[in-house]
Scaffold this motif. Structure first.
Motif, PDB file in Angstrom:
ATOM      1  N   ALA A  82       0.283   2.592  -9.280  1.00  0.00           N
ATOM      2  CA  ALA A  82       0.698   1.192  -9.352  1.00  0.00           C
ATOM      3  C   ALA A  82      -0.415   0.286  -9.859  1.00  0.00           C
ATOM      4  O   ALA A  82      -0.199  -0.910 -10.047  1.00  0.00           O
ATOM      5  N   LEU A  86      -8.993  -0.668  -6.336  1.00  0.00           N
ATOM      6  CA  LEU A  86      -9.972  -1.754  -6.323  1.00  0.00           C
ATOM      7  C   LEU A  86     -11.349  -1.305  -6.795  1.00  0.00           C
ATOM      8  O   LEU A  86     -12.317  -2.036  -6.657  1.00  0.00           O
ATOM      9  N   PRO A 143      -1.857   1.618   3.695  1.00  0.00           N
ATOM     10  CA  PRO A 143      -2.750   0.652   3.056  1.00  0.00           C
ATOM     11  C   PRO A 143      -2.110  -0.737   3.045  1.00  0.00           C
ATOM     12  O   PRO A 143      -0.881  -0.847   3.011  1.00  0.00           O
ATOM     13  N   CYS A 149       1.667   0.202  -3.724  1.00  0.00           N
ATOM     14  CA  CYS A 149       0.864   1.353  -4.136  1.00  0.00           C
ATOM     15  C   CYS A 149       1.670   2.641  -3.984  1.00  0.00           C
ATOM     16  O   CYS A 149       2.622   2.721  -3.229  1.00  0.00           O
ATOM     17  N   SER A 159      -6.527   7.315   0.591  1.00  0.00           N
ATOM     18  CA  SER A 159      -6.438   5.961   1.119  1.00  0.00           C
ATOM     19  C   SER A 159      -6.269   5.922   2.630  1.00  0.00           C
ATOM     20  O   SER A 159      -5.757   6.855   3.251  1.00  0.00           O
ATOM     21  N   GLY A 213      -7.141  16.316 -12.157  1.00  0.00           N
ATOM     22  CA  GLY A 213      -5.794  16.558 -12.655  1.00  0.00           C
ATOM     23  C   GLY A 213      -4.825  15.515 -12.137  1.00  0.00           C
ATOM     24  O   GLY A 213      -5.232  14.546 -11.478  1.00  0.00           O
ATOM     25  N   ILE A 214      -3.557  15.716 -12.451  1.00  0.00           N
ATOM     26  CA  ILE A 214      -2.531  14.736 -12.086  1.00  0.00           C
ATOM     27  C   ILE A 214      -1.587  15.338 -11.052  1.00  0.00           C
ATOM     28  O   ILE A 214      -0.991  16.400 -11.291  1.00  0.00           O
ATOM     29  N   ALA A 215      -1.458  14.681  -9.927  1.00  0.00           N
ATOM     30  CA  ALA A 215      -0.511  15.138  -8.913  1.00  0.00           C
ATOM     31  C   ALA A 215       0.902  14.826  -9.402  1.00  0.00           C
ATOM     32  O   ALA A 215       1.186  13.687  -9.794  1.00  0.00           O
ATOM     33  N   PHE A 336      -4.597 -11.035   1.853  1.00  0.00           N
ATOM     34  CA  PHE A 336      -5.090 -11.100   0.473  1.00  0.00           C
ATOM     35  C   PHE A 336      -4.337 -12.165  -0.335  1.00  0.00           C
ATOM     36  O   PHE A 336      -4.935 -12.881  -1.136  1.00  0.00           O
ATOM     37  N   TYR A 346     -11.106 -13.098  -6.450  1.00  0.00           N
ATOM     38  CA  TYR A 346     -11.873 -12.542  -5.338  1.00  0.00           C
ATOM     39  C   TYR A 346     -12.365 -11.151  -5.686  1.00  0.00           C
ATOM     40  O   TYR A 346     -11.810 -10.474  -6.539  1.00  0.00           O
ATOM     41  N   HIS A 426     -11.548   2.741  -0.713  1.00  0.00           N
ATOM     42  CA  HIS A 426     -11.164   2.334  -2.070  1.00  0.00           C
ATOM     43  C   HIS A 426     -11.672   3.275  -3.139  1.00  0.00           C
ATOM     44  O   HIS A 426     -11.194   3.248  -4.272  1.00  0.00           O
TER      45      HIS A 426
HETATM   46  C1  LIG Z   1      -4.234  -6.292  -1.688  1.00  0.00           C
HETATM   47  C2  LIG Z   1      -4.731  -4.894  -1.632  1.00  0.00           C
HETATM   48  C3  LIG Z   1      -4.896  -4.284  -0.399  1.00  0.00           C
HETATM   49  C4  LIG Z   1      -5.346  -2.965  -0.323  1.00  0.00           C
HETATM   50  N1  LIG Z   1      -5.469  -2.379   0.912  1.00  0.00           N
HETATM   51  C5  LIG Z   1      -5.884  -1.106   0.995  1.00  0.00           C
HETATM   52  C6  LIG Z   1      -6.011  -0.473   2.271  1.00  0.00           C
HETATM   53  O1  LIG Z   1      -5.731  -1.048   3.324  1.00  0.00           O
HETATM   54  N2  LIG Z   1      -6.452   0.800   2.296  1.00  0.00           N
HETATM   55  C7  LIG Z   1      -6.765   1.477   1.149  1.00  0.00           C
HETATM   56  O2  LIG Z   1      -7.148   2.641   1.250  1.00  0.00           O
HETATM   57  N3  LIG Z   1      -6.631   0.905  -0.055  1.00  0.00           N
HETATM   58  C8  LIG Z   1      -6.213  -0.354  -0.170  1.00  0.00           C
HETATM   59  N4  LIG Z   1      -6.097  -0.931  -1.406  1.00  0.00           N
HETATM   60  C9  LIG Z   1      -6.463  -0.159  -2.609  1.00  0.00           C
HETATM   61  C10 LIG Z   1      -5.304   0.575  -3.300  1.00  0.00           C
HETATM   62  O3  LIG Z   1      -4.088  -0.062  -3.039  1.00  0.00           O
HETATM   63  C11 LIG Z   1      -5.212   2.052  -2.880  1.00  0.00           C
HETATM   64  O4  LIG Z   1      -6.358   2.730  -3.339  1.00  0.00           O
HETATM   65  C12 LIG Z   1      -3.957   2.765  -3.416  1.00  0.00           C
HETATM   66  O5  LIG Z   1      -3.869   4.041  -2.848  1.00  0.00           O
HETATM   67  C13 LIG Z   1      -3.941   2.909  -4.920  1.00  0.00           C
HETATM   68  O6  LIG Z   1      -2.641   3.329  -5.306  1.00  0.00           O
HETATM   69  P1  LIG Z   1      -2.074   3.009  -6.759  1.00  0.00           P
HETATM   70  O7  LIG Z   1      -0.757   3.664  -6.873  1.00  0.00           O
HETATM   71  O8  LIG Z   1      -2.112   1.564  -7.013  1.00  0.00           O
HETATM   72  O9  LIG Z   1      -3.147   3.768  -7.652  1.00  0.00           O
HETATM   73  P2  LIG Z   1      -3.901   3.288  -8.982  1.00  0.00           P
HETATM   74  O10 LIG Z   1      -4.699   2.066  -8.732  1.00  0.00           O
HETATM   75  O11 LIG Z   1      -2.931   3.267 -10.100  1.00  0.00           O
HETATM   76  O12 LIG Z   1      -4.875   4.508  -9.164  1.00  0.00           O
HETATM   77  C14 LIG Z   1      -5.888   4.766  -8.230  1.00  0.00           C
HETATM   78  C15 LIG Z   1      -6.607   6.063  -8.594  1.00  0.00           C
HETATM   79  O13 LIG Z   1      -5.712   7.150  -8.413  1.00  0.00           O
HETATM   80  C16 LIG Z   1      -5.573   7.895  -9.598  1.00  0.00           C
HETATM   81  N5  LIG Z   1      -4.183   8.352  -9.610  1.00  0.00           N
HETATM   82  C17 LIG Z   1      -3.053   7.623  -9.478  1.00  0.00           C
HETATM   83  N6  LIG Z   1      -1.974   8.409  -9.469  1.00  0.00           N
HETATM   84  C18 LIG Z   1      -2.427   9.678  -9.567  1.00  0.00           C
HETATM   85  C19 LIG Z   1      -1.792  10.957  -9.623  1.00  0.00           C
HETATM   86  N7  LIG Z   1      -0.473  11.090  -9.556  1.00  0.00           N
HETATM   87  N8  LIG Z   1      -2.581  12.050  -9.727  1.00  0.00           N
HETATM   88  C20 LIG Z   1      -3.917  11.936  -9.810  1.00  0.00           C
HETATM   89  N9  LIG Z   1      -4.554  10.771  -9.766  1.00  0.00           N
HETATM   90  C21 LIG Z   1      -3.827   9.651  -9.649  1.00  0.00           C
HETATM   91  C22 LIG Z   1      -5.973   6.952 -10.696  1.00  0.00           C
HETATM   92  O14 LIG Z   1      -6.470   7.624 -11.828  1.00  0.00           O
HETATM   93  C23 LIG Z   1      -7.062   6.137 -10.027  1.00  0.00           C
HETATM   94  O15 LIG Z   1      -8.289   6.813 -10.073  1.00  0.00           O
HETATM   95  C24 LIG Z   1      -5.650  -2.260  -1.508  1.00  0.00           C
HETATM   96  C25 LIG Z   1      -5.477  -2.873  -2.746  1.00  0.00           C
HETATM   97  C26 LIG Z   1      -5.027  -4.186  -2.822  1.00  0.00           C
HETATM   98  C27 LIG Z   1      -4.849  -4.791  -4.165  1.00  0.00           C
END
Ligand SMILES: Cc1cc2nc3c(=O)[nH]c(=O)nc-3n(C[C@H](O)[C@H](O)[C@H](O)COP(=O)(O)OP(=O)(O)OC[C@H]3O[C@@H](n4cnc5c(N)ncnc54)[C@H](O)[C@@H]3O)c2cc1C
Lengths: 488, 303
Positions: A82, A86, A143, A149, A159, A213-215, A336, A346, A426
């Protein structure tokens, strides 16, 4: 191109993009600059990314096809969920093929006999928990970004969330992962059996930030909902007292389901935003939740209130019902959004310190921020010492990014100085890549790189992340720009 | 220089950079993953508790320390670790074998106990994996690679473990002829549910009131208090939790199954499970990356 409608099937001069369209279909590949611009960022403030073709596979076979085409064209791949990360984990460096999992969002199977759900990586965290609710289960990692996410992102970043204090972070809740490796081969890591033979490949992959790799499919553990829950809000006149109570609760042998701290700036912002009923005159508040069965939950709630009062709590409020509980949590989970109303930008930090170091560390953060003339809001997972100082600022102010960067740098170093670590949840991404040498020796980093190379000998998956240049097999000059240079 | 640093250095010197070498723990699971080559030098890992922080719920300990000794010290502060206790079993041995205790349902997998490991690599270098805090995602998870590796990736000198509180109340209950499959979800305080095809044993632990209410909820099914778990047969089988219901009674090969987990203790060994060919390839690559000459615990491999 003038006057022509933007379209995914628009002719492209990039032969790799053309081959991707050929392989998985034009409707699943975007090459226009608007899409690529969106995919060039995540939720961090890094803006140095530059995406190549953006793919939206709908199956494992599609992902394999994309990865193979990328390999044939000598292009790196970057998995993308998604984009709420961060640490810049999904920020593409050097125009790689970006593989978005957002169209792989099916919950494939819910298997209550094995207490597991098989999901595609693009399933949104909260959607899974909502699907499980009628069955009396949930997915434990929550999270604060859980409304958007993805499970794939959760796996890649290992996470956490407020409720990971007692139940553990993502790695404790993932049993098996189907992965497409950077050469296009598919492999199943782990399994539903009690223990899988061989090295814990599953455990190695969780937290690998897209570099292994990609899950494409994940088996996550279902956690039974607990019958009894109690939620307390403790207010303090002194930040130090509040932080000390965190350690005191844990020292009693009580591990609450959640133990979150918010400082005055956060409370004020949240109150103006959602009106959760937090005391705006407090210097800091603790949001504590205990769950389980009645007797233990009541005893622990009472004991926590006692420890809080003895430690200087000026008020202890308990949620009377689910509605009030939801309101108290709404304050925490929308923090946030609330902050966004104070300042347009921020920068959210993420370090961990020993719980005992929290009182001093919060003072240190305050001093650092004051010295750099910035505003900080602390809202964090206090129970496991996981700090989230948020530096709120207005990016239009001249020179402010340098101040934000320098303050962040000092916060990271101060956390390490008290025996803490770089990131609690993060990840490292590009943000903290060059800090890794502060925590790890050359030999330590070499072994991390060896593990990565076992999965990706070609260094094609998400190069330029996690491991600092000189310690990474992706020691490509173009990717080694220092993090500062990718700032806005 | 702190004691820990010196004992790690001394251990690294002993391991050196050449020749087949292994670490012997309590040798409680000495045959798992194959027999050690006869020419390997067998060393002992450092012994002793270096730093115990009950309020942080972490303990730093030499890998050669007996789990029972460690648990003795932790118990003084009403804590323990998720490591299984076997007579003479060491901390390093428990982690390298990677078998969880029979209380895994409630206390978690042994791999979740390891926060940081300092080990000696095949080239004689000292390597740190993970970190001292209870939450950490800084870099790749080498700790997970080590747990269950049988010492084939590095020889562990010292670790930091997560500790857990010891519950105020705990008890075993047993009953014959009951359906055990729903118990792990029905009983919030169950840390083990064992089933041998006839008898079910349940271990409840938690707040005294919670244990009492869980116990009361199964009393009418015939559960009565009992001293402890049954004798566990020596071999471990690994199945899915749902597959346990299909286990047939076999007097030649009796079993005690961990309901909700999938581990089955039997008198005969499980036929070697087949690994996905690509997973096998990844295992081989990992071994080759970490120990190209195959000098660490030669003869043993977890795959
Ligand atoms: C407002 C806010 C609050 C947050 N609160 C938390 C919290 O409480 N706890 C926390 O841990 N994090 C938090 N986060 C950080 C973030 O949301 C998490 O890290 C979340 O798990 C990322 O998911 P995403 O789908 O957005 O991944 P992305 O941001 O799209 O990707 C994150 C990483 O995962 C990799 N990736 C994504 N999908 C795959 C896949 N299928 N296979 C392999 N690699 C992959 C990407 O290459 C990248 O390195 C927060 C972020 C925001 C903006």
């Amino acid at each position: 191109m003038l006057g022509r409608k933007r379209s995914s099937s628009r002719r492209t001069h990039d032969p790799c993009a053309a081959a991707l369209i050929e392989a998985i279909g034009a409707e699943k590949v975007q090459v226009d600059s608007a899409h690529r611009a969106l995919a060039s960022r995540d939720a961090s403030i890094y803006s140095g990314g530059s995406a190549g073709p953006l793919c939206f596979p709908t199956s494992t076979a599609d992902v394999q096809a994309c990865v193979r085409v990328a390999a044939e064209h000598g292009r790196a791949i970057v998995p993308r969920g998604a984009g709420t990360g961060l640490a810049g984990g999904t920020v593409p460096l050097g125009e790689p093929v970006v593989i978005s999992t957002t169209r792989m969002n099916r919950i494939v199977e819910i298997d209550t006999d094995n207490r597991v759900a098989w999901v595609e990586p693009g399933v949104v965290n909260l959607d899974l928990t909502r699907q499980l609710a009628p069955l009396g289960f949930h997915f434990a990692p929550d999270p604060s970004s859980q409304q958007v996410c993805t499970i794939g992102g959760n796996v890649a970043n290992n996470s956490g969330g407020p409720h990971c204090l007692a139940d553990g972070v993502t790695t404790s809740h993932v049993l098996a992962i189907e992965v497409v490796l950077s050469d296009g081969q598919v492999v199943m890591l782990g399994g539903l059996e009690a223990d899988s033979p061989g090295y814990d490949l599953r455990g190695c992959f969780v937290g690998s930030e897209g570099l292994m790799g990609i899950a494409t499919r994940v088996a996550v553990r279902l956690t039974p909902d607990r019958p009894a829950v109690r939620t307390l809000l403790l207010a303090f006149d002194e930040v130090r007292d509040c932080a000390a109570v965190v350690g005191a609760v844990i020292a009693e042998g009580i591990v609450p389901a959640a133990l979150e701290m918010m400082d005055k700036n956060t409370v004020v912002a949240v109150e103006a935003f959602v009106g959760a009923g937090y005391p705006t005159d407090a210097a800091a508040v603790l949001l504590v939740e205990v769950d389980g069965l009645d007797a233990g939950v009541s005893a622990h709630a009472a004991r926590i209130a006692e420890i809080g009062r003895a430690g200087g709590a000026t008020s202890v409020r308990e949620a009377a019902d689910d509605e009030e509980r939801a309101l108290l949590w709404k304050g925490r989970k929308t923090a946030f959004g609330a902050i966004a109303r104070i300042k347009p930008d921020y920068y959210l930090h993420d370090t961990v310190v020993p719980r005992g170091a929290l009182p001093d560390m919060l003072e240190t953060i305050h001093d650092i921020v004051e010295r750099h003339d910035l505003m900080v809001l602390n809202v964090f997972h206090a129970g496991d010492g996981n700090l989230h100082p948020i530096l709120a600022f207005d990016g239009r102010e001249p020179g402010v990014y340098d101040r934000v960067h320098d303050a962040g740098d000092e916060i990271v170093k101060a956390s390490l100085a008290v025996g803490g670590t770089l990131s609690g949840e993060h990840g490292i991404g590009v943000e903290k890549r060059d800090y890794m040498t502060l925590l790890f020796s050359a030999a330590d980093l070499d072994h991390q790189n060896r593990l990565r190379q076992a999965f990706d000998p070609f260094c094609r998956a998400n190069p330029g992340k996690v491991l600092p240049s000189g310690h990474s097999c992706a020691d490509i000059q173009a990717l080694t720009a220092a993090p500062k240079s990718v700032w806005v | 220089m702190s004691g820990a640093a010196t004992f790690i250095e001394a251990f690294a010197d002993e391991v050196g950079a050449e020749g087949p070498v292994a670490v012997g723990g309590g040798r409680t699971r000495w045959s798992v993953g194959g027999a050690l080559d006869a020419d390997a030098r067998v060393l002992r890992a450092p012994v002793g508790i270096v730093d115990y922080q009950p309020e942080e719920m972490t303990v730093r300990v030499g890998a050669g320390t007996a789990v029972s000794d460690l648990h003795g010290v932790l118990a003084e502060r009403r804590q323990r670790s998720a490591l299984p206790e076997r007579p003479g079993g060491t901390v390093g041995g428990a982690l390298m074998v990677g078998e969880s205790s029979r209380y895994r349902l409630g206390r978690g997998h042994v791999r979740d106990a390891l926060l940081q490991a300092v080990y000696v690599g095949a080239e004689g270098q000292t390597v740190k994996a993970g970190g001292p805090t209870v939450k950490n995602v800084s870099g790749f998870d080498l700790c997970r690679a080590l747990v269950g590796s049988l010492g084939t990736l590095g020889l562990v000198a010292e670790v930091i473990l997560r500790t857990q509180p010891i519950a105020d109340a705990s008890e075993w209950r047993r009953a014959d002829g009951v359906e055990p499959w729903s118990l792990p979800v029905r009983l919030a305080t169950a840390s083990a549910v064992l089933f041998d095809g006839t008898t079910t044993w349940v271990h409840l632990e938690g707040h005294p009131g919670d244990v009492a209410s869980d116990a009361a909820s199964i009393e009418n099914e015939g559960f009565v208090r009992t001293d402890g778990p049954p004798e566990m047969p020596a071999h471990r089988w690994s199945l899915t939790p749902a597959a346990l219901a299909g286990l047939d009674h076999d007097s030649e090969n009796p079993y005690v199954a961990e309901v909700g987990v999938g581990t089955v203790h039997r008198t005969q060994a499980q036929p070697a499970p087949s690994l996905d060919p690509m997973a096998l390839e990844l295992n081989r690559r990992i071994k080759a990356q970490f120990d190209p000459t195959g000098r660490l615990n030669p003869g043993r491999l977890p795959f």
